[in-house]
Design a protein around this motif. Sequence first.
Motif, PDB file in Angstrom:
ATOM      1  N   TYR A 235       0.816  -1.219   0.000  1.00  0.00           N
ATOM      2  CA  TYR A 235       0.000   0.000   0.000  1.00  0.00           C
ATOM      3  C   TYR A 235       0.853   1.273   0.000  1.00  0.00           C
ATOM      4  N   ARG A 236       2.137   1.148  -0.164  1.00  0.00           N
ATOM      5  CA  ARG A 236       3.032   2.292   0.024  1.00  0.00           C
ATOM      6  C   ARG A 236       2.905   3.373  -1.048  1.00  0.00           C
ATOM      7  N   ARG A 237       2.229   3.076  -2.166  1.00  0.00           N
ATOM      8  CA  ARG A 237       2.058   4.099  -3.201  1.00  0.00           C
ATOM      9  C   ARG A 237       0.681   4.753  -3.130  1.00  0.00           C
ATOM     10  N   ALA A 238      -0.130   4.379  -2.149  1.00  0.00           N
ATOM     11  CA  ALA A 238      -1.462   4.956  -2.018  1.00  0.00           C
ATOM     12  C   ALA A 238      -1.384   6.328  -1.339  1.00  0.00           C
ATOM     13  N   ILE A 239      -2.434   7.123  -1.539  1.00  0.00           N
ATOM     14  CA  ILE A 239      -2.537   8.451  -0.932  1.00  0.00           C
ATOM     15  C   ILE A 239      -3.864   8.536  -0.193  1.00  0.00           C
ATOM     16  N   PHE A 240      -3.819   8.963   1.071  1.00  0.00           N
ATOM     17  CA  PHE A 240      -5.019   9.095   1.885  1.00  0.00           C
ATOM     18  C   PHE A 240      -5.208  10.561   2.276  1.00  0.00           C
ATOM     19  N   LEU A 241      -6.390  11.109   1.998  1.00  0.00           N
ATOM     20  CA  LEU A 241      -6.727  12.474   2.394  1.00  0.00           C
ATOM     21  C   LEU A 241      -7.921  12.426   3.351  1.00  0.00           C
ATOM     22  N   PHE A 242      -7.774  13.042   4.521  1.00  0.00           N
ATOM     23  CA  PHE A 242      -8.858  13.131   5.483  1.00  0.00           C
ATOM     24  C   PHE A 242      -9.288  14.594   5.587  1.00  0.00           C
ATOM     25  N   LEU A 243     -10.559  14.866   5.349  1.00  0.00           N
ATOM     26  CA  LEU A 243     -11.096  16.221   5.355  1.00  0.00           C
ATOM     27  C   LEU A 243     -11.988  16.394   6.578  1.00  0.00           C
ATOM     28  N   SER A 244     -11.716  17.449   7.346  1.00  0.00           N
ATOM     29  CA  SER A 244     -12.416  17.591   8.621  1.00  0.00           C
ATOM     30  C   SER A 244     -12.581  19.053   9.004  1.00  0.00           C
ATOM     31  N   ASN A 245     -13.645  19.348   9.767  1.00  0.00           N
ATOM     32  CA  ASN A 245     -13.844  20.692  10.325  1.00  0.00           C
ATOM     33  C   ASN A 245     -13.126  20.866  11.658  1.00  0.00           C
ATOM     34  N   ILE A 246     -12.531  19.797  12.174  1.00  0.00           N
ATOM     35  CA  ILE A 246     -11.816  19.871  13.444  1.00  0.00           C
ATOM     36  C   ILE A 246     -10.700  20.917  13.343  1.00  0.00           C
ATOM     37  N   GLY A 247     -10.579  21.718  14.370  1.00  0.00           N
ATOM     38  CA  GLY A 247      -9.522  22.728  14.393  1.00  0.00           C
ATOM     39  C   GLY A 247      -9.897  24.028  13.726  1.00  0.00           C
ATOM     40  N   GLY A 248     -11.103  24.103  13.165  1.00  0.00           N
ATOM     41  CA  GLY A 248     -11.509  25.329  12.488  1.00  0.00           C
ATOM     42  C   GLY A 248     -11.496  26.541  13.392  1.00  0.00           C
ATOM     43  N   ALA A 249     -11.964  26.366  14.629  1.00  0.00           N
ATOM     44  CA  ALA A 249     -12.003  27.488  15.573  1.00  0.00           C
ATOM     45  C   ALA A 249     -10.594  27.969  15.919  1.00  0.00           C
ATOM     46  N   ALA A 250      -9.662  27.042  16.104  1.00  0.00           N
ATOM     47  CA  ALA A 250      -8.278  27.423  16.421  1.00  0.00           C
ATOM     48  C   ALA A 250      -7.636  28.171  15.248  1.00  0.00           C
ATOM     49  N   ILE A 251      -7.894  27.706  14.045  1.00  0.00           N
ATOM     50  CA  ILE A 251      -7.345  28.378  12.853  1.00  0.00           C
ATOM     51  C   ILE A 251      -7.892  29.793  12.753  1.00  0.00           C
ATOM     52  N   ASN A 252      -9.201  29.942  12.969  1.00  0.00           N
ATOM     53  CA  ASN A 252      -9.814  31.262  12.880  1.00  0.00           C
ATOM     54  C   ASN A 252      -9.285  32.197  13.964  1.00  0.00           C
ATOM     55  N   GLU A 253      -9.043  31.648  15.140  1.00  0.00           N
ATOM     56  CA  GLU A 253      -8.523  32.457  16.242  1.00  0.00           C
ATOM     57  C   GLU A 253      -7.137  33.009  15.921  1.00  0.00           C
ATOM     58  N   VAL A 254      -6.284  32.168  15.345  1.00  0.00           N
ATOM     59  CA  VAL A 254      -4.944  32.623  14.968  1.00  0.00           C
ATOM     60  C   VAL A 254      -5.036  33.693  13.878  1.00  0.00           C
ATOM     61  N   ALA A 255      -5.890  33.469  12.878  1.00  0.00           N
ATOM     62  CA  ALA A 255      -6.038  34.447  11.794  1.00  0.00           C
ATOM     63  C   ALA A 255      -6.550  35.776  12.331  1.00  0.00           C
ATOM     64  N   LEU A 256      -7.484  35.725  13.275  1.00  0.00           N
ATOM     65  CA  LEU A 256      -8.028  36.950  13.855  1.00  0.00           C
ATOM     66  C   LEU A 256      -6.977  37.676  14.697  1.00  0.00           C
ATOM     67  N   ASP A 257      -6.174  36.933  15.436  1.00  0.00           N
ATOM     68  CA  ASP A 257      -5.105  37.543  16.242  1.00  0.00           C
ATOM     69  C   ASP A 257      -4.105  38.273  15.350  1.00  0.00           C
ATOM     70  N   PHE A 258      -3.759  37.676  14.230  1.00  0.00           N
ATOM     71  CA  PHE A 258      -2.841  38.331  13.298  1.00  0.00           C
ATOM     72  C   PHE A 258      -3.454  39.626  12.763  1.00  0.00           C
ATOM     73  N   TRP A 259      -4.746  39.588  12.464  1.00  0.00           N
ATOM     74  CA  TRP A 259      -5.418  40.782  11.943  1.00  0.00           C
ATOM     75  C   TRP A 259      -5.441  41.897  12.990  1.00  0.00           C
ATOM     76  N   HIS A 260      -5.744  41.526  14.232  1.00  0.00           N
ATOM     77  CA  HIS A 260      -5.793  42.517  15.309  1.00  0.00           C
ATOM     78  C   HIS A 260      -4.423  43.143  15.556  1.00  0.00           C
ATOM     79  N   SER A 261      -3.371  42.369  15.377  1.00  0.00           N
ATOM     80  CA  SER A 261      -2.018  42.882  15.625  1.00  0.00           C
ATOM     81  C   SER A 261      -1.431  43.598  14.414  1.00  0.00           C
ATOM     82  N   ASP A 280      -5.853  19.878  18.880  1.00  0.00           N
ATOM     83  CA  ASP A 280      -7.312  19.945  18.744  1.00  0.00           C
ATOM     84  C   ASP A 280      -7.873  18.642  18.199  1.00  0.00           C
ATOM     85  N   ALA A 281      -7.155  18.062  17.239  1.00  0.00           N
ATOM     86  CA  ALA A 281      -7.620  16.812  16.636  1.00  0.00           C
ATOM     87  C   ALA A 281      -7.649  15.685  17.665  1.00  0.00           C
ATOM     88  N   MET A 282      -6.634  15.620  18.501  1.00  0.00           N
ATOM     89  CA  MET A 282      -6.557  14.545  19.491  1.00  0.00           C
ATOM     90  C   MET A 282      -7.532  14.758  20.639  1.00  0.00           C
TER      91      MET A 282
END
Length: 367
Positions: A235-261, A280-282
């Motif tokens: 299976y070493r040539r296979a590619i697995f992509l997992f799509l998730s909303n997990i961590g969305g709030a943390a990402i938005n918080e960092v983006a907002l902090d950068f904007w505020h600064s 966040d995922a764990m």
Amino acid sequence: MLLFRLLPVFWAASAKADFFHFDSISNVSTYYFNYIYCNIWEGDCQPNQDDATQQVPTRELWPGFPQDYIRMLSEWYCSLGQCCESGDCRITNNITGLARDLHQKLHGQHLAQAVVLKAVQGFIENPDSNKPLTLSFHGWSGTGKNFVARIVADNLYRDGVKSECVRLFIAPFHFPHVKLVDVYKGQLREAIRDMVLRCPQTLFIFDEAEKLHPGLIDAIKPYMDHYDNVDGVNYRRAIFLFLSNIGGAAINEVALDFWHSGQNREDIGMEDLEHRLRADAMGAQGGFAQSELLSGHLIDFFVPFLPLEYRHVKLCARDAYLARGIQPTDATLDDVAKAMLYVPKEEKLFSAQGCKSIPQRINFFLP
């Protein structure tokens, strides 16, 4: 018909096996028979588990065989569109196209652009990878996770997401009932095994991965681990992509902090987000967080998708109009962007839906 003209040749080859390499002829004959039976006669075929028979036969497999017949068979087979210089016409691995599409079609996602390109390119160019490539996409809905998965498929495979080398699983659709998880495990393992046997470089996409039962992910965990093979399959040539909303709030918080600064969002680096995404995922609820995929450190990259701003929504609207052959005015693009809902309530900085509904919303603004 050329096929029937060639059948006596196979029989003659069998009769004169002492003069040829019988194993090679057997493998080649099996390959062509399987192709004819599965794709022309539409038989109820199963993937051949012998890797040697999965490769397009070459002249080296036919020592001493009449070259005229080799040429005739090769021309017939190639006329069906089943052979090319790469050895598998289904796979294109167009890294140049991948880089172009990520740069031109994906808006507001400098981290995803860079990480996905480097990860995929490095994997494709390293035939001796010790495990499959496993990427986890995180972010709000509408920020481009499915879009990037489609871009990857379009550039690695001739038929894009419709390729027989690409398989999409949507957690609540394909695995809706918790009581049937044991049944789903067997079905999922069998589907992945069959896909890889048919196409070693298969792309598996798991959408809404946070809704997967932990038992399902653990059932396929060996396929993403550092094994030479699992039950005889590599299976070493296979590619697995997992799509998730997990961590969305943390990402938005960092983006907002950068904007505020007063910092540019383009200054956000992976070091600002990847560790937070992993944590966040764990710590999240659901099967993805509780699976051994995370505790076993089998995710190669956690890819953050940033929330989209007004300017990015305008670019999405422009692309949607151009896809219909319409050249929009800047005023029209402003009208589309203004019709979207923006959050947080005070700053109104990020599109609550990203660009997800843009192709439908532009209908309202068509003349």
